[in-house]
Design a protein around this motif. Sequence first.
Motif, PDB file in Angstrom:
ATOM      1  N   ASN A   1       0.827  -1.200   0.000  1.00  0.00           N
ATOM      2  CA  ASN A   1       0.000   0.000   0.000  1.00  0.00           C
ATOM      3  C   ASN A   1       0.862   1.249   0.000  1.00  0.00           C
ATOM      4  O   ASN A   1       1.915   1.272   0.619  1.00  0.00           O
ATOM      5  N   THR A   2       0.391   2.276  -0.706  1.00  0.00           N
ATOM      6  CA  THR A   2       1.033   3.578  -0.608  1.00  0.00           C
ATOM      7  C   THR A   2       0.023   4.540   0.000  1.00  0.00           C
ATOM      8  O   THR A   2      -1.098   4.652  -0.483  1.00  0.00           O
ATOM      9  N   VAL A   3       0.432   5.193   1.071  1.00  0.00           N
ATOM     10  CA  VAL A   3      -0.443   6.109   1.793  1.00  0.00           C
ATOM     11  C   VAL A   3       0.259   7.459   1.893  1.00  0.00           C
ATOM     12  O   VAL A   3       1.398   7.542   2.343  1.00  0.00           O
TER      13      VAL A   3
ATOM     14  N   LYS B   1      -2.639  11.065  11.320  1.00  0.00           N
ATOM     15  CA  LYS B   1      -1.258  10.570  11.430  1.00  0.00           C
ATOM     16  C   LYS B   1      -1.110   9.641  12.635  1.00  0.00           C
ATOM     17  O   LYS B   1      -0.491   8.576  12.524  1.00  0.00           O
ATOM     18  N   ASN B   2      -1.694  10.025  13.776  1.00  0.00           N
ATOM     19  CA  ASN B   2      -1.632   9.166  14.968  1.00  0.00           C
ATOM     20  C   ASN B   2      -2.320   7.830  14.717  1.00  0.00           C
ATOM     21  O   ASN B   2      -1.836   6.779  15.142  1.00  0.00           O
ATOM     22  N   PHE B   3      -3.457   7.863  14.032  1.00  0.00           N
ATOM     23  CA  PHE B   3      -4.174   6.631  13.711  1.00  0.00           C
ATOM     24  C   PHE B   3      -3.294   5.711  12.862  1.00  0.00           C
ATOM     25  O   PHE B   3      -3.171   4.520  13.139  1.00  0.00           O
ATOM     26  N   LEU B   4      -2.667   6.263  11.832  1.00  0.00           N
ATOM     27  CA  LEU B   4      -1.820   5.451  10.952  1.00  0.00           C
ATOM     28  C   LEU B   4      -0.632   4.877  11.719  1.00  0.00           C
ATOM     29  O   LEU B   4      -0.290   3.703  11.551  1.00  0.00           O
ATOM     30  N   VAL B   5      -0.026   5.685  12.590  1.00  0.00           N
ATOM     31  CA  VAL B   5       1.097   5.211  13.405  1.00  0.00           C
ATOM     32  C   VAL B   5       0.621   4.072  14.318  1.00  0.00           C
ATOM     33  O   VAL B   5       1.267   3.030  14.425  1.00  0.00           O
TER      34      VAL B   5
ATOM     35  N   ASN C   1       0.389   0.874  12.640  1.00  0.00           N
ATOM     36  CA  ASN C   1       1.645   0.477  11.981  1.00  0.00           C
ATOM     37  C   ASN C   1       1.557   0.568  10.463  1.00  0.00           C
ATOM     38  O   ASN C   1       2.053  -0.300   9.743  1.00  0.00           O
ATOM     39  N   ILE C   2       0.902   1.617   9.982  1.00  0.00           N
ATOM     40  CA  ILE C   2       0.770   1.841   8.546  1.00  0.00           C
ATOM     41  C   ILE C   2       1.750   2.939   8.150  1.00  0.00           C
ATOM     42  O   ILE C   2       1.682   4.061   8.672  1.00  0.00           O
ATOM     43  N   ALA C   3       2.673   2.601   7.267  1.00  0.00           N
ATOM     44  CA  ALA C   3       3.659   3.579   6.806  1.00  0.00           C
ATOM     45  C   ALA C   3       2.966   4.601   5.913  1.00  0.00           C
ATOM     46  O   ALA C   3       2.089   4.263   5.121  1.00  0.00           O
ATOM     47  N   PHE C   4       3.361   5.866   6.049  1.00  0.00           N
ATOM     48  CA  PHE C   4       2.769   6.906   5.214  1.00  0.00           C
ATOM     49  C   PHE C   4       3.772   8.014   4.980  1.00  0.00           C
ATOM     50  O   PHE C   4       4.739   8.159   5.709  1.00  0.00           O
ATOM     51  N   LYS C   5       3.485   8.773   3.939  1.00  0.00           N
ATOM     52  CA  LYS C   5       4.280   9.954   3.619  1.00  0.00           C
ATOM     53  C   LYS C   5       3.399  11.161   3.924  1.00  0.00           C
ATOM     54  O   LYS C   5       2.198  11.133   3.642  1.00  0.00           O
TER      55      LYS C   5
END
Length: 77
Positions: free
Chosen positions: A2-4, A19-23, A26-30
């Motif tokens: 996945n690219t987020v 951003k906190n939710f993704l962290v 454990n979902i990597a994001f830019k």
Amino acid sequence: MNTVTVYTTTRCPYCVMVKNFLVDQNIAFKEVNVETNPEIMHELVKQTGQMGVPQTKVNDKWVVGYDPNNIMMALKN
């Protein structure tokens, strides 16, 4: 894979929540701060029709605002 990408501004509480939710998941994001790059903001509005942030691009799907359910659904597709 996945690219987020999360499009944010400097003082946006919902951006921090995304951003906190993704962290937490454990979902990597830019992160792209559109406040420091107005050209990207124009491109974003052109693509989504939305002026607000956060906007999260999950693969080729857009999720507007703080919407963990739709982010997770987009990741599964």
